[in-house]
Write an enzyme that holds these catalytic residues in place. Sequence first.
Site, PDB file in Angstrom:
ATOM      1  N   ARG A 128       0.887  -1.183   0.000  1.00 22.64           N
ATOM      2  CA  ARG A 128       0.000   0.000   0.000  1.00 22.64           C
ATOM      3  C   ARG A 128       0.910   1.214   0.000  1.00 22.64           C
ATOM      4  NH1 ARG A 128      -5.384   1.142   3.562  1.00 22.64           N
ATOM      5  NH2 ARG A 128      -6.050  -0.439   2.078  1.00 22.64           N
ATOM      6  N   HIS A 156      -7.452   0.521  -6.288  1.00 24.54           N
ATOM      7  CA  HIS A 156      -7.618  -0.332  -5.104  1.00 24.54           C
ATOM      8  C   HIS A 156      -8.237  -1.657  -5.570  1.00 24.54           C
ATOM      9  CE1 HIS A 156      -7.810  -1.593  -1.088  1.00 24.54           C
ATOM     10  NE2 HIS A 156      -8.711  -0.764  -0.582  1.00 24.54           N
ATOM     11  N   GLN A 159     -10.024  -4.213  -3.155  1.00 25.42           N
ATOM     12  CA  GLN A 159     -11.362  -3.786  -2.742  1.00 25.42           C
ATOM     13  C   GLN A 159     -12.400  -4.194  -3.783  1.00 25.42           C
ATOM     14  OE1 GLN A 159     -12.314  -2.086   0.204  1.00 25.42           O
ATOM     15  NE2 GLN A 159     -14.321  -2.679  -0.557  1.00 25.42           N
ATOM     16  N   ASP A 250     -17.624   6.575  -1.499  1.00 30.32           N
ATOM     17  CA  ASP A 250     -16.353   6.506  -0.752  1.00 30.32           C
ATOM     18  C   ASP A 250     -16.096   7.905  -0.190  1.00 30.32           C
ATOM     19  OD1 ASP A 250     -13.897   5.714   0.283  1.00 30.32           O
ATOM     20  OD2 ASP A 250     -12.844   5.806  -1.631  1.00 30.32           O
ATOM     21  N   CYS A 290     -16.528   1.163   0.872  1.00 32.71           N
ATOM     22  CA  CYS A 290     -15.338   0.335   1.147  1.00 32.71           C
ATOM     23  C   CYS A 290     -14.921   0.404   2.605  1.00 32.71           C
ATOM     24  CB  CYS A 290     -14.193   0.788   0.246  1.00 32.71           C
ATOM     25  SG  CYS A 290     -13.772   2.526   0.471  1.00 32.71           S
ATOM     26  N   ARG A 318     -13.477  -9.042   2.037  1.00 34.84           N
ATOM     27  CA  ARG A 318     -12.057  -8.752   1.782  1.00 34.84           C
ATOM     28  C   ARG A 318     -11.221  -9.995   2.083  1.00 34.84           C
ATOM     29  NH1 ARG A 318     -10.355  -3.611   1.608  1.00 34.84           N
ATOM     30  NH2 ARG A 318      -8.603  -4.679   0.642  1.00 34.84           N
TER      31      ARG A 318
HETATM   32  N1   CP Z   1     -11.357  -0.618   2.542  1.00 34.41           N
HETATM   33  C1   CP Z   1     -10.087  -0.693   2.948  1.00 34.41           C
HETATM   34  O1   CP Z   1      -9.143  -0.851   2.157  1.00 34.41           O
HETATM   35  O2   CP Z   1      -9.923  -0.609   4.283  1.00 34.41           O
HETATM   36  P1   CP Z   1      -8.542  -0.398   5.035  1.00 34.41           P
HETATM   37  O3   CP Z   1      -8.011   0.942   4.632  1.00 34.41           O
HETATM   38  O4   CP Z   1      -8.889  -0.496   6.492  1.00 34.41           O
HETATM   39  O5   CP Z   1      -7.585  -1.490   4.602  1.00 34.41           O
HETATM   40  N1  NVA Z   2     -10.270   6.259  -1.197  1.00 31.14           N
HETATM   41  C1  NVA Z   2      -9.853   5.861   0.130  1.00 31.14           C
HETATM   42  C2  NVA Z   2     -10.038   4.400   0.305  1.00 31.14           C
HETATM   43  C3  NVA Z   2      -9.657   3.857   1.653  1.00 31.14           C
HETATM   44  C4  NVA Z   2      -9.840   2.383   1.766  1.00 31.14           C
HETATM   45  C5  NVA Z   2      -8.402   6.259   0.357  1.00 31.14           C
HETATM   46  O1  NVA Z   2      -7.592   6.076  -0.555  1.00 31.14           O
HETATM   47  O2  NVA Z   2      -8.097   6.757   1.431  1.00 31.14           O
END
Ligand code: CP
Ligand code: NVA
Length: 334
Positions: A128, A156, A159, A250, A290, A318
Site C-alpha cells: 500500500r 484499489h 477492494q 467513498d 469500502c 475482503r
Molecule cells: N477498505 C479498505 O481498504 O480498508 P482499510 O483501509 O482499512 O484497509
Molecule cells: N479512497 C480511500 C479508500 C480507503 C480504503 C483512500 O484512498 O483513502
Amino acid sequence: MSTMNTTDAMPNGSAAAACTPFAAARTYLSVLDLTPDALETCLALAARLKRERRLGAAAPTRQALAGHSLALLFDKPSLRTRTGFEIAMQELGGIVTCPPSADALGTREALADVARTLERWISVAAIRTFEQSRLRQIAQATTRLRVVNALTNEEHPCQALADCLTLRERCGAVRGVTLAYVGDGNNVATSLTHAAAMLGVHLRLASPAGYALPEATLAAARRMARHGARIVECEDPVDAVRGADAVYTDVWTSMGQETEATRRREAFGEYRVTGALMAQAGRDAFFMHCLPAHPGEEVDADVLDGPRSAVFDQAENRLHTQKALLLLMLGAAP
Ligand code: CP
Ligand code: NVA
C-alpha cells in the site's frame, strides 16, 4: 547449490494450476492485470472459500500455502486490507512478515533493491503506497516476486474483488446489475469501474466537476467491457441512482489528500448518500462503501448503519477474496 527453480517454486507441487487463467498473473497491480475469465474464477473461488471456512482445520485449503510467505509493506494506515491478508495467510498455512514501511519503502534504498532482496525469501508482497508508479518499479525489478496492490492513490483492486463478491451474493449474479457510484472518481471508483466493465455490470457515476474518473480509466473500462456493460457518467447524483440495484460511495478526501479536505468538503456537498437519495434507487437497493466511512460527509449515518447497508459484508469479503487471490497467484487453488 539448490537445483530448485525458485522462479516457479510451488512448495505444494501444484503445477497443475498452470492451466488456470491466473497462470500469468504475477502481478495484481490493477484489476486490468486479470482477464475477465480470471476475475470470474477468483470470485467463484472466493465464494467457495467463504462456504468452506466453517470447516476450520478440515478446510481443504488449510495448508495450501505452507512454505509460502507474504510481506505486507504499507505506507498508509489499514485495517481491512492488512488484517484480511494476515488472516488469509494464517488460514492457508503460510506466514506473514511486516517489515517497517520506513525501512522498506522509505529513502533507505532503491525500491528495485527492496524487490530484489524480498524475492529471495518471499512469494508475495502486498504493498500500500502513494503513486502507482512506485508499485510498477517494484514489479519491474523482480521476476519471481508476486506483487499485489493493497491500495495506491490511483487504484484499489483488492477492494473491487470484495465489492463484486458482495454484488454477486446480493443480486444472484452480477451480469446486468445496475450500480450507481456517487462521489470522488478515486482509487476505489477506478478499480470498481474496471471490474464492473469486465463482469457486465452497468455502472453510473456521478462526481462533482473536477473530481470525475480519469479519462484513462473510462477508456480502459470501455475497452474491457463485456456482456454489454454500460459505463456512464452523470452530472446529477439522482440520475445516477434512479432505479439502481446498489449505491456505492467513498470518502471525499482520501489518504494523502488531507490538505485538500476543506476544498473537497465544499465541492462534494451535493454528493452525499442520504435516505432521500436511496429512495430514488430500486426498491431492494442496498448501500455499499469500502470503509472507513465518514458519516455526515459522504453518507448519512442512518444509511450507513441502516438495514440496506452491505458495508460489513464487503468488509468480510475482503478476507475471502484475498485468500482466493493468493491461492490463484501462487498456483495453489484447489
Ligand atoms: N477498505 C479498505 O481498504 O480498508 P482499510 O483501509 O482499512 O484497509
Ligand atoms: N479512497 C480511500 C479508500 C480507503 C480504503 C483512500 O484512498 O483513502
